[in-house]
Structure formats: C-alpha cells, structure tokens
Motif scaffolding. Sequence first.
Motif, short mmCIF file in Angstrom:
data_model
loop_
_atom_site.label_atom_id
_atom_site.label_comp_id
_atom_site.label_asym_id
_atom_site.label_seq_id
_atom_site.Cartn_x
_atom_site.Cartn_y
_atom_site.Cartn_z
N ASP A 48 51.47 48.83 58.22
CA ASP A 48 51.63 48.37 59.60
C ASP A 48 50.45 47.36 59.56
OD1 ASP A 48 50.01 50.51 60.12
OD2 ASP A 48 51.27 51.41 61.41
N CYS A 88 43.79 51.19 66.29
CA CYS A 88 44.49 52.26 65.63
C CYS A 88 43.99 52.09 64.14
CB CYS A 88 45.93 52.03 65.96
SG CYS A 88 46.69 53.50 65.80
N HIS A 90 44.95 49.76 61.73
CA HIS A 90 45.88 48.95 61.08
C HIS A 90 45.39 47.95 60.38
CE1 HIS A 90 49.44 50.32 63.86
NE2 HIS A 90 48.52 51.42 63.44
N GLU A 120 54.27 48.05 64.67
CA GLU A 120 54.45 49.72 64.58
C GLU A 120 54.21 50.22 66.21
OE1 GLU A 120 53.89 53.46 65.08
OE2 GLU A 120 52.13 51.88 65.10
N GLU A 121 53.20 49.54 67.00
CA GLU A 121 52.67 49.96 68.07
C GLU A 121 53.73 50.07 68.98
OE1 GLU A 121 50.29 51.91 68.44
OE2 GLU A 121 48.79 51.23 66.88
N HIS A 174 47.91 56.79 57.10
CA HIS A 174 47.35 56.21 58.40
C HIS A 174 45.86 56.76 58.42
CE1 HIS A 174 46.60 54.77 62.42
NE2 HIS A 174 47.83 54.85 62.61
ZN LIG Z 1 48.56 53.34 64.33
#
Ligand SMILES: [Zn+2]
Length: 400
Positions: free
Chosen positions: A79, A104, A106, A139-140, A166
């Motif tokens: 992502d 996050c 990514h 994705e978020e 992840h």
């Molecule tokens: Zn994430």
Amino acid sequence: MDLSSLLADLEALRDEMIRTRRDLHQHPELGFQERRTAGIIAARLSAAGLEVRTGVAHTGVLGVLRGGQPGPGLLLRADMDALPVQEENDLPFRSQTPGVMHACGHDTHVAVALAVAQTLARHRDALPGTITFAFQPAEEIISGARPMIEQGALDNPPVQATLAFHVTTELPVGQVSARAGAIMASADRFEIVVRGTGGHGAYPHRSVDPILVGSEIVVALQLLVSREVNPIDPAVVTIGMFHAGTAFNIIPPEARLAGTLRTLDQELRARLQQRIGELASGIAASLRAQAEVAFDVGCPPVVNDPAMAALVRRAALAVVGEAGTVEREPQMGADDMALFLEARPGCYFFVGGANPPYVPSGPHHSPQFGVDEASLPIAAEVLLRAAVEHQERGGAKRTG
Ligand SMILES: [Zn+2]
Ligand SMILES: [Zn+2]
C-alpha cells in the motif's frame, strides 16, 4: 534460483531502497492522490523490465514479472498512501507537504516492494511462474483493494497466492510475526438515525426525546458485546459520533450516531450487524421513537492461510532467527489486504520497526511515528525468500 546471488543483488539495492523510502517520506500523498508516488513506481518497474499497468483503481500500479520457467502466480501487495497528519519528527527527510505524513510506514512498503521487484527481475530467466506487484492506493480509507481486485489484479495474469507485510512500531526492529489465522479485524461503519418529536425542553412529555433514546442505544450496544458474544471471541462496537440538538433548552427531532463494528470472525460479524439493527430499532420503538440503521460494509477480517504463514515463518527464521520470529497477538485494527486474502490464500506479516530512543517510533498515525530503517532490508529479505520458495515449490507446502 541462486539464492546467494539473489541476496547479493538485494543487498546491492539497499542504499537505493533507503533513498526511495526517504524521498517518498518527504512527498507523502493521501489515498487516491498518490500520483507522484505511482509515477516513481511505474518508472522503476518499467526500467526493471516489468509489464506495467497504471491507473488501476485510480492511482494504483500493477507490475507483472513473467519468469522464464513454469510456475504459479503470486501477488505481492504494497500500500502506498499517507495520512492527514502534520509530522513533528525532526528528521532531515521529514514531510515537506503540510498536514500530510507517511505516519503508518507505507513509504517503507513501497521502497521494499520495489527493491524485491528489481532483484527478481534480474533473475527472471530462472524465475518460475509470474509475480504481480500490486501497489495499492487508499488503504487508510479501506478503499483501494476492492477496485484493484475488480480491475483484474488477481486474474490477469492468474494469481494463486498473496503476500504483503506491514512495518510496525508495536514490535522492535529485528522481530517478524507471521501468524496463521485471523490477525486483524473486520471493519464496518454504521449509522443510526433516531427520529423522535422535537419540542420545548421544559415539557418533555409533549416530545419524544431522540437524545435519550440514542443514549439508551449506545449503552445497549455494549450489552451485545458483554452478554451475547462469547467472551473468548473478540468484538468491538464503538460509537464515535453522536450529533443532535441546536440549543440547550430544545428537544431536537433527531439524533445521528455513527460507529464501527470490529470482529475476527465472519459469522460473528454478520450476527452483530443484524443484532445492532434489531436492538436499535427495538429500543427506539419501546420509547416511541424510530431508529434507522445503515451499514457501510467495509472489509472482512485479515485471515492468514496456515501454509502461507508457515512459508513466511521459514523465511523469517532465515533472516532474524528463532529469537526474532515471534507471534504477535491479533489486532482489532483493519486492513483491506483482507480482501486479497479472502480471494486467495496468503500471508500478511508484521515487521518490527521500533527502536526508541534512537529512532522516533511513536504510535502509528501519530505525528511522532517513525521506523528504524534497519527494518527495510529485513522486510525485503523475508519477502524475497518467501516469494522464491513459493515459486520454486509451486505453492505453499505444509511442511517445516
Ligand atoms: Zn498502514
Ligand atoms: Zn494506517
């Protein structure tokens, strides 16, 4: 395939991988706006000789690597979206876009997947089967996976298994978790509109108070979790919005509530969707009001296939050893990798990235989020080893 030569090629890309990650970190883009990011990905994949499709699910990119040997189809998903967060880290490569941050990780996913694609591309003649690299937008907001699948990510060319990772600050750098079964929750948004009768706050008997009815519903929803769900099955019902009223002395005609439902099990998810509706309308009816419940169906739980999880654990053992190969407990957060995993067996694994106090390692989605870049080569090697074993064995085998 010649693993030592693959690993040497991956190692040679280490600095470029870190540079790519920092560049993406400086230029974060929100979901479905990842145009610069997608441009970099497409250029890099094309240069490596992959077949590239851009504009998949708006800003997504698919890169297809066809090996020279017969074998299965595998999809590696990364992502690529950032978050509406103002970065507070004092880093030379901090976000240059006000109010937007890769909070996050990514950016690391994209950099790692590119390095793995470039490495495998150099060995394409020896590679069995086909590998699809899916760079997913949004994705978020749990919105990118579904249209990518609808637009053929798993079918053209055919994919039999899926992998993704992840990075996480919940684990220290040097740890990898590839757990079988449900590891992240389903996520559904729901909205409840409670209709009463507005009136003067001094004369409640002439009104039907939707704020009181809504409050009863909020409390009763927690009874579902505590009295109707087996205590050993995780479930969360959170009401995050409750909007009603315009003045302190007026009973409004309507209240609007919205919340999220999380489970690790599809059957429980369906049952709670039904019971939230029944409970809200039943309570409203008993108090002379009406409640309408609408579900915005989100995504299923993230469920790892046991054989694919075992495949990734074998790869992790080779990279971080026994001490680094851990089993992280399931999380009630969600990820739309769930849709890829629902469609094809696969494994979504976690790679530890925390290293405080040396590296900012605040919680995901916080302005202090950060990861130790030593996690990138670890993620890349685990992904590469797992992909190679999968392609060479013609799938995941239940051994080891
Ligand atoms: Zn994430
Ligand atoms: Zn996130």
